[in-house]
Scaffold this motif. Sequence first.
Motif, mmCIF file in Angstrom:
data_model
loop_
_atom_site.group_PDB
_atom_site.id
_atom_site.type_symbol
_atom_site.label_atom_id
_atom_site.label_comp_id
_atom_site.label_asym_id
_atom_site.label_seq_id
_atom_site.Cartn_x
_atom_site.Cartn_y
_atom_site.Cartn_z
ATOM 1 N N UNK A 107 20.090 0.663 11.109
ATOM 2 C CA UNK A 107 20.350 -0.932 11.609
ATOM 3 C C UNK A 107 18.434 -1.477 11.434
ATOM 4 N N UNK A 108 18.397 -2.306 10.227
ATOM 5 C CA UNK A 108 16.859 -2.493 10.193
ATOM 6 C C UNK A 108 16.960 -3.861 10.421
ATOM 7 N N UNK A 109 18.049 -5.412 10.768
ATOM 8 C CA UNK A 109 18.091 -6.628 10.565
ATOM 9 C C UNK A 109 17.699 -6.726 12.510
ATOM 10 N N UNK A 110 16.401 -7.774 11.913
ATOM 11 C CA UNK A 110 15.653 -8.021 12.673
ATOM 12 C C UNK A 110 16.621 -8.805 14.518
ATOM 13 N N UNK A 111 17.567 -9.521 14.179
ATOM 14 C CA UNK A 111 18.854 -9.932 14.406
ATOM 15 C C UNK A 111 19.396 -8.926 15.345
ATOM 16 N N UNK A 112 19.948 -8.362 15.127
ATOM 17 C CA UNK A 112 20.590 -7.008 15.839
ATOM 18 C C UNK A 112 19.499 -6.584 16.821
ATOM 19 N N UNK A 113 18.552 -6.318 15.894
ATOM 20 C CA UNK A 113 17.455 -5.428 16.476
ATOM 21 C C UNK A 113 17.002 -5.817 17.906
ATOM 22 N N UNK A 114 16.818 -7.062 18.654
ATOM 23 C CA UNK A 114 16.182 -8.048 19.237
ATOM 24 C C UNK A 114 17.632 -8.347 20.082
ATOM 25 N N UNK A 115 18.707 -8.160 19.023
ATOM 26 C CA UNK A 115 19.702 -8.797 20.522
ATOM 27 C C UNK A 115 19.904 -6.872 20.967
ATOM 28 N N UNK A 116 20.109 -6.029 20.412
ATOM 29 C CA UNK A 116 20.279 -4.648 21.385
ATOM 30 C C UNK A 116 19.032 -4.391 22.177
ATOM 31 N N UNK A 117 17.980 -4.587 21.652
ATOM 32 C CA UNK A 117 16.628 -4.501 22.962
ATOM 33 C C UNK A 117 17.456 -5.503 24.341
ATOM 34 N N UNK A 118 17.475 -6.682 24.217
ATOM 35 C CA UNK A 118 18.593 -7.484 25.422
ATOM 36 C C UNK A 118 18.602 -7.075 25.631
ATOM 37 N N UNK A 119 19.910 -6.071 25.561
ATOM 38 C CA UNK A 119 20.965 -5.412 26.352
ATOM 39 C C UNK A 119 20.571 -4.286 26.441
ATOM 40 N N UNK A 120 19.740 -3.368 26.154
ATOM 41 C CA UNK A 120 19.274 -2.003 26.550
ATOM 42 C C UNK A 120 18.061 -2.609 27.982
ATOM 43 N N UNK A 121 17.693 -3.603 28.096
ATOM 44 C CA UNK A 121 16.902 -4.082 29.148
ATOM 45 C C UNK A 121 17.729 -4.468 29.636
ATOM 46 N N UNK A 122 18.341 -5.467 29.528
ATOM 47 C CA UNK A 122 19.138 -6.232 30.914
ATOM 48 C C UNK A 122 20.197 -4.876 31.494
ATOM 49 N N UNK A 123 20.769 -4.835 30.355
ATOM 50 C CA UNK A 123 22.351 -3.615 31.432
ATOM 51 C C UNK A 123 22.370 -2.714 31.187
ATOM 52 N N UNK A 124 20.904 -2.117 30.671
ATOM 53 C CA UNK A 124 20.700 -0.328 30.888
ATOM 54 C C UNK A 124 19.102 -0.474 31.966
ATOM 55 N N UNK A 125 18.810 -1.050 32.028
ATOM 56 C CA UNK A 125 17.588 -1.009 32.471
ATOM 57 C C UNK A 125 16.416 -0.294 32.024
ATOM 58 N N UNK A 126 16.555 -0.474 31.177
ATOM 59 C CA UNK A 126 15.748 0.407 29.890
ATOM 60 C C UNK A 126 14.553 -0.586 29.657
ATOM 61 N N UNK A 127 13.635 -0.642 30.086
ATOM 62 C CA UNK A 127 12.645 -2.010 29.185
ATOM 63 C C UNK A 127 12.086 -2.257 27.854
ATOM 64 N N UNK A 128 13.138 -1.841 27.107
ATOM 65 C CA UNK A 128 12.385 -1.846 25.659
ATOM 66 C C UNK A 128 12.237 -3.413 25.145
ATOM 67 N N UNK A 129 11.644 -3.282 23.844
ATOM 68 C CA UNK A 129 11.143 -4.479 23.194
ATOM 69 C C UNK A 129 11.069 -4.170 21.583
#
Length: 178
Positions: A107-129
């Motif tokens: 997936x290369x859609x910037x909006x989807x990538x940003x959404x997933x980064x937020x989910x991994x950081x918030x829900x999984x505790x992985x501080x990605x960006x």
Amino acid sequence: MKAKNLAELYDVATLDWGPVAARLEEGVPQAPGTGGPDRHTWWLATIDADGAPHVTGVGALWHKGFLWFETGETTRKGRNVARDPRCTMSLAARDYDLVVEGEAHLIRDPDVVAEMAELWAADDGWPCRVDETGTALTADFSAPSAGPPPWHVYRVTPLRATALQTVEPGGATRFTFD
């Protein structure tokens, strides 16, 4: 026996097989509450170019009816899904053992990538960006098998799933998605 260190990126020593084998010799009970790891790992199975299976643990999320994982495009799993998107993802959870069969796509859609980064950081505790390209992720760390950043987001579209209920009353069901 040969050993390849998958954690060199983080300056971690190669594991010795002896303690791993010794732990297996102790036995691994499957009933809930009997000494399991008290955590849950998603396992991704892909197909190597020669047809051999490749299975590795990944940090995955279920979101909006899809499974999502991240990895480097040049990792073994990244190369495998680029060549052949068929895969399975499996999880042994408290109440269910689950295998999801599907297809993984980058997936290369910037909006989807940003959404997933937020989910991994918030829900999984992985501080990605999101990285500077807007289409990949970066962080101070990831799983050693993910390779170095950037890490790309993959979406697995479920085709079939098999759930085995591991608590009373038990049961086993295969689901086919339209």
